[in-house]
Design an enzyme around this catalytic site. Structure first.
Site, short mmCIF file in Angstrom:
data_model
loop_
_atom_site.label_atom_id
_atom_site.label_comp_id
_atom_site.label_asym_id
_atom_site.label_seq_id
_atom_site.Cartn_x
_atom_site.Cartn_y
_atom_site.Cartn_z
CD GLU A 71 46.75 42.43 33.58
OE1 GLU A 71 46.34 41.75 34.52
OE2 GLU A 71 47.59 42.03 32.77
CB CYS A 124 46.57 42.66 38.12
SG CYS A 124 47.08 41.97 39.65
NE ARG A 135 35.46 41.56 40.77
CZ ARG A 135 36.56 42.00 41.37
NH1 ARG A 135 37.41 42.76 40.73
NH2 ARG A 135 36.79 41.68 42.63
CG HIS A 179 40.47 39.01 36.62
ND1 HIS A 179 41.15 39.63 37.64
CD2 HIS A 179 39.40 39.79 36.35
CE1 HIS A 179 40.52 40.74 37.97
NE2 HIS A 179 39.46 40.86 37.22
C1 CIR Z 1 40.10 43.07 42.98
O1 CIR Z 1 39.44 42.22 43.58
O2 CIR Z 1 39.65 43.71 42.04
C2 CIR Z 1 41.52 43.32 43.42
N1 CIR Z 1 41.61 43.17 44.83
C3 CIR Z 1 42.47 42.40 42.72
C4 CIR Z 1 42.52 42.61 41.24
C5 CIR Z 1 43.50 41.73 40.58
N2 CIR Z 1 43.55 41.98 39.20
C6 CIR Z 1 44.08 41.14 38.33
O3 CIR Z 1 44.52 40.06 38.69
N3 CIR Z 1 44.06 41.50 37.05
#
Ligand code: CIR
Length: 256
Positions: A65, A251, A131, A164
């Protein structure tokens, strides 16, 4: 209405991804099993799945995602905020080329993770987070405006524990938002009907509505009962191994 979804199972080095959860290392076998159940649920909702191959170059690449923002009129390829995730976008873009004619792309110095973008009909909430930076949010707002959508930004940087925006917010249709209590007072969402998730169940605020179904993390009985009480057709999914890697339910897929 969604008809398709892109997913990618976790790779063998999934445990090497980014995390702050402090819940221990994920069990790969269990993660693969949970991912499969998740895919089955998407199929039960009538979506046709494109299953990408696991990509061990990027341990976080199961969280597809974050690599794109998909709307009915265009696809926006993101520029993930975490350096270790930048390269994840190319295989997703390739997969999207058979479905989309119009692409936009976030460029440096902008960064944007799809997890920060919450679609609410023709309006998009764009989270500014650890992010997604203000420039990434600005570029996305411009693309959305070009395509006839409206958007607003929500700064979640001060909210502890939210990676996020969508870690704490989900659109349930008909003007309703499911929101982490910590977001409830924000002006940006004040004209929506809020269904609040209490702190002990905050992980469940990240859920996915597909037509008349709602994919929800299993193990959060109060919010599940509340949503069922509102007439929602809930499919509860065990997400324990993804939670260990800071991953929410949404995600694991791109839906379009
Ligand atoms: C990160 O820290 O980027 C991944 N371990 C987790 C990403 C989760 N993404 C989301 O909730 N959209």
């Amino acid at each position: 209405m969604f008809t398709h979804s892109i997913v990618r199972p976790p790779s063998a080095n999934f445990a090497g991804g980014l995390t702050t959860a402090g819940l221990g290392a994920p069990n790969l076998e269990k993660a693969l099993e949970q991912h499969e159940r998740y895919c089955e649920a998407l199929e039960r909702c009538g979506l046709l799945l494109t299953r990408l191959a696991p990509d061990p170059r990027y341990p976080d690449s199961t969280f597809v995602e974050d690599t794109a923002v998909l709307t009915a009129r265009c696809a926006v390829i993101t520029r993930p905020g975490a350096m270790s995730r930048r390269g994840e976008t190319s295989t997703v873009r390739k997969a999207l080329e058979s479905f989309y004619g119009t692409f936009h792309e976030i460029h440096a110095p902008g960064t944007l993770d799809g997890g920060d973008v919450c679609e609410a009909g023709e309006h998009f909430f764009i989270g500014v987070s650890e992010r997604t930076n203000a420039e990434g949010a600005r570029q996305l707002a411009g693309f959305l405006s070009l395509e006839g959508y409206t958007s607003s930004t929500v700064d979640v940087r001060g909210i502890a524990g939210l990676l996020h925006l969508k870690s704490g917010l989900a659109y349930l249709g008909e003007g309703r938002l499911l929101a982490d209590e910590a977001l409830a007072g924000l002006k940006a969402i004040s004209r929506y009907r809020l269904i609040c998730v209490e702190p002990a169940e905050r992980y469940a605020a990240n859920c996915v509505r597909i037509d008349d179904r709602l994919l929800l993390a299993a193990g959060y009985p109060k919010i599940e009962a509340k949503l069922r009480g509102l007439g929602m057709n809930v499919i509860a999914l065990d997400m324990s191994e993804f939670r260990k890697m800071d991953g929410g339910l949404s995600c694991l897929s791109l839906r379009f």
